[in-house]
Design a protein around this motif. Structure first.
Motif, short mmCIF file in Angstrom:
data_model
loop_
_atom_site.label_atom_id
_atom_site.label_comp_id
_atom_site.label_asym_id
_atom_site.label_seq_id
_atom_site.Cartn_x
_atom_site.Cartn_y
_atom_site.Cartn_z
N THR A 117 50.43 50.79 50.68
CA THR A 117 50.42 52.25 51.78
C THR A 117 49.15 52.34 52.25
O THR A 117 48.08 51.59 51.89
CB THR A 117 50.70 53.36 50.91
OG1 THR A 117 49.60 53.56 50.02
CG2 THR A 117 52.00 53.27 50.34
N LEU A 118 48.86 53.04 53.32
CA LEU A 118 47.48 53.10 54.01
C LEU A 118 46.60 53.66 53.10
O LEU A 118 45.62 53.50 52.89
CB LEU A 118 47.74 54.15 55.32
CG LEU A 118 48.68 53.45 56.53
CD1 LEU A 118 48.62 54.65 57.59
CD2 LEU A 118 47.94 52.46 56.99
N SER A 119 47.02 54.75 52.04
CA SER A 119 46.11 55.20 51.24
C SER A 119 45.79 54.25 50.35
O SER A 119 44.52 54.45 49.72
CB SER A 119 46.76 56.52 50.35
OG SER A 119 47.93 56.30 49.93
N GLU A 120 46.44 53.35 49.86
CA GLU A 120 46.09 52.25 48.84
C GLU A 120 45.23 51.43 49.32
O GLU A 120 44.38 50.58 48.84
CB GLU A 120 47.48 51.71 48.30
CG GLU A 120 48.34 52.37 47.52
CD GLU A 120 49.78 51.44 47.13
OE1 GLU A 120 50.22 51.74 46.17
OE2 GLU A 120 49.98 50.81 48.14
N CYS A 121 45.27 51.43 50.83
CA CYS A 121 43.98 50.52 51.22
C CYS A 121 42.91 51.46 51.66
O CYS A 121 42.00 50.78 52.39
CB CYS A 121 44.60 49.97 52.86
SG CYS A 121 45.87 48.83 52.66
N GLY A 122 42.94 52.65 51.51
CA GLY A 122 41.76 53.35 51.51
C GLY A 122 41.55 54.29 52.63
O GLY A 122 40.73 54.88 52.93
N LEU A 123 42.70 54.36 53.27
CA LEU A 123 42.88 55.13 54.58
C LEU A 123 43.80 56.53 54.05
O LEU A 123 45.01 56.25 53.61
CB LEU A 123 43.83 54.50 55.59
CG LEU A 123 42.97 53.56 56.15
CD1 LEU A 123 44.07 52.73 56.90
CD2 LEU A 123 41.80 53.90 57.23
N ASN A 124 43.02 57.64 54.08
CA ASN A 124 43.62 58.88 53.80
C ASN A 124 43.35 59.92 54.78
O ASN A 124 42.36 59.82 55.50
CB ASN A 124 43.65 59.20 52.29
CG ASN A 124 42.22 59.22 51.67
OD1 ASN A 124 41.24 60.00 52.50
ND2 ASN A 124 41.91 58.61 50.75
N SER A 125 44.00 61.11 54.58
CA SER A 125 43.15 62.27 55.58
C SER A 125 41.92 62.74 55.51
O SER A 125 41.21 63.52 56.28
CB SER A 125 44.34 63.25 55.31
OG SER A 125 44.27 63.79 53.86
N SER A 126 41.35 62.51 54.09
CA SER A 126 39.88 62.98 54.07
C SER A 126 38.99 61.83 54.63
O SER A 126 37.74 62.37 54.84
CB SER A 126 39.70 63.18 52.64
OG SER A 126 39.57 61.89 51.84
N ILE A 127 39.34 60.59 54.67
CA ILE A 127 38.29 59.75 55.44
C ILE A 127 38.76 59.55 56.66
O ILE A 127 37.75 59.45 57.68
CB ILE A 127 38.55 58.25 54.73
CG1 ILE A 127 38.18 58.32 53.30
CG2 ILE A 127 37.78 57.23 55.39
CD1 ILE A 127 38.44 57.13 52.24
#
Length: 116
Positions: A56-66
């Motif tokens: 997922t995007l968050s597993e790759c380090g992309l999330n709403s806080s970044i």
């Protein structure tokens, strides 16, 4: 939550957002619809690392806080060449605007003269 991204390849820039829980392959489908290139012929990079399509995007380090709307995350895009290999990642940097003339700088301070 939504992650905002700026996807760059050479002089091409795509701004998009997606839920941070979607797979990287889903993001490739979104990009594919825009640039008319199949997801299998795309390679995405985040922080100089190839993004795994099964994560997922968050597993790759992309999330709403970044990856915020006012400062989207930069993702590199490379396409598969005719020989079956992916092209080297190339992202052309934006040029910087020239410095504002003195007269216009005064307008930014509401017409007030700088202190002497």
């Amino acid at each position: 939550m939504d992650a905002f991204m700026m996807i760059q390849r050479k002089k091409l820039t795509i701004f998009t957002d997606a839920k941070d829980n979607i797979l990287v392959n889903e993001l490739k489908k979104i990009i594919g619809c825009i640039i008319k290139v199949a997801p299998a012929n795309q390679q995405l990079y985040y922080k100089d690392e190839i993004m795994d399509g099964s994560k997922t995007l968050s597993e790759c380090g992309l999330n709403s806080s970044i990856a915020k709307a006012q400062s989207p995350a930069t993702i590199g895009l490379a396409l598969k060449m005719d020989n079956g290999e992916f092209e080297p990642l190339e992202m052309v940097p934006y040029s910087l605007p020239p410095e504002l003339p003195y007269v216009m700088k005064n307008q930014e301070t509401n017409g007030q003269e700088p202190p002497m």
